[in-house]
Structures are given as C-alpha cells and as structure tokens.
Design a protein around this motif. Structure first.
Motif, mmCIF file in Angstrom:
data_model
loop_
_atom_site.group_PDB
_atom_site.id
_atom_site.type_symbol
_atom_site.label_atom_id
_atom_site.label_comp_id
_atom_site.label_asym_id
_atom_site.label_seq_id
_atom_site.Cartn_x
_atom_site.Cartn_y
_atom_site.Cartn_z
ATOM 1 N N HIS A 146 0.839 -1.203 0.000
ATOM 2 C CA HIS A 146 0.000 0.000 0.000
ATOM 3 C C HIS A 146 0.879 1.260 0.000
ATOM 4 O O HIS A 146 0.717 2.135 -0.849
ATOM 5 N N HIS B 132 1.989 4.290 -3.082
ATOM 6 C CA HIS B 132 1.876 5.755 -2.995
ATOM 7 C C HIS B 132 3.065 6.455 -3.659
ATOM 8 O O HIS B 132 3.019 7.649 -3.909
ATOM 9 N N HIS C 247 -5.695 8.038 -3.116
ATOM 10 C CA HIS C 247 -6.354 6.730 -3.056
ATOM 11 C C HIS C 247 -7.321 6.582 -4.232
ATOM 12 O O HIS C 247 -8.462 6.167 -4.071
ATOM 13 N N PHE D 189 -4.659 4.013 -8.018
ATOM 14 C CA PHE D 189 -3.868 3.587 -6.861
ATOM 15 C C PHE D 189 -4.256 2.168 -6.437
ATOM 16 O O PHE D 189 -3.412 1.283 -6.292
#
Ligand SMILES: [Zn+2]
Length: 185
Positions: free
Chosen positions: A141, A145, A151, A155
């Motif tokens: 996660h 980024h 988000h 993504f």
C-alpha cells in the motif's frame, strides 16, 4: 415481556433520531432528541438486546486478539521491527520497481504506515504482530503511494496488482487493528 432493559447511558441533544451504539468499553450509549420519551427509548434498547450482545462479543474478540500476545512476544516484535520492515520493504520495492528514499519504523497510535511526498516510508512496528500477509499488504500500500499520491482507482489497481488479496487483508486490519494499536511501546 419480562426481560429487563439492558443498561445504557443516555445522551440527549438537539437531534432528530434515536441512535444506539457501543463505546470502546462495550457500554451501550443512546443518543436521543431532547424531549423523546424515556419509555420509548427503553423499548428501543430492549428491541436491540440481541444486537448489543452480538456486537459486545465482537468487541471482546478484538480485544482478545491483542490481549493474546505475551510481553515477550511484544518485546520481540518491537526489537525486530526495524530490521524486518526495512528488509521486507526493500524486497517488495524491488518487485514493484520503486525506490523509497528511506524506510523508518513508527510508533504512531493511529496509523499503520505513511508515504511522504518525497517517498519516505513510515511503518508501524505493530505490523509485526499482524499476520505476515497483512504486513505485506501495508508495505505494498505505502509503496504504491510512490506512484500514486492518493487513493484513486489507479492507486487501488496498483495495490491489487501486487496484492490480489488486499480486500481481505484490509478487512483483517479493520477488525483487529484497533486492539493492536492500544498496545504500548
Ligand atoms: Zn494510503
């Protein structure tokens, strides 16, 4: 009906609806309009007795997950976090073809990880108390980024590319995460 009204704390305010919830300690809290009759609240709470029981059990299961760790296990997680998270992140970053500037271990009590605008990754030491696949999800996660600083759908597509099972891992964190966050360093 002979069964008793479950105990609850009543908070009246300028609102239009009656709402029942459980606080962190497992106590029932009712929020109700200023002049809403007490007997009606009692009937309402009584009708939700089963819901209360079910959610209290869920709450204590969560607490139990965190409580299941011995002091030795917690100490071991703390002391190995930095090395493990740095090496694991380097390994996954290579697979994702990204290069974080730095990987640091954090003791934040509200977040599992972060990625700064200049791609510094922070990861919570408590990740070592999670199943390894959940820890991997968090690393993927944050590394995603580096490519997407938001988000967005793009993504999440990137996360899913490297972690097809990310939904269930997120769910695991949602269920068990708050209990783990309460463990002090
Ligand atoms: Zn994020």
């Amino acid at each position: 009906m002979e069964n008793k009204v479950p105990e609850y704390t009543l908070i009246r305010s300028k609102r239009k609806t009656v709402e029942l919830s459980l606080n962190r300690g497992g106590e029932a809290v009712v929020r109700a309009p200023l002049r809403y009759p007490k007997y009606k609240i009692d009937i309402f709470v009584k009708s939700r007795a089963e819901w209360l029981g079910k959610n209290r059990r869920k709450l204590s299961e969560r607490e139990n997950f965190a409580a299941g760790f011995s002091e030795a296990e917690i100490q071991s997680a703390k002391s190995s976090a930095e090395k493990y998270l740095r090496e694991r992140t380097a390994y996954i970053a290579e697979q994702m073809s990204v290069s974080p500037i730095a990987v640091k271990t954090s003791n934040a009590k509200t977040r599992w990880g972060s990625c700064s605008h200049d791609n510094r990754i922070n990861l919570n030491w408590r990740l070592l108390l999670c199943p390894p696949e959940v820890c991997d999800y968090l690393i993927i996660h944050e590394l995603s980024h580096i490519t997407h600083k938001n988000h967005s759908a793009e993504f999440w597509a990137r996360v899913a590319e490297f972690c097809p099972d990310c939904k269930s891992r997120r769910k695991w964190l949602k269920t068990n995460g708050s209990g783990l966050m309460n463990i002090e360093r």
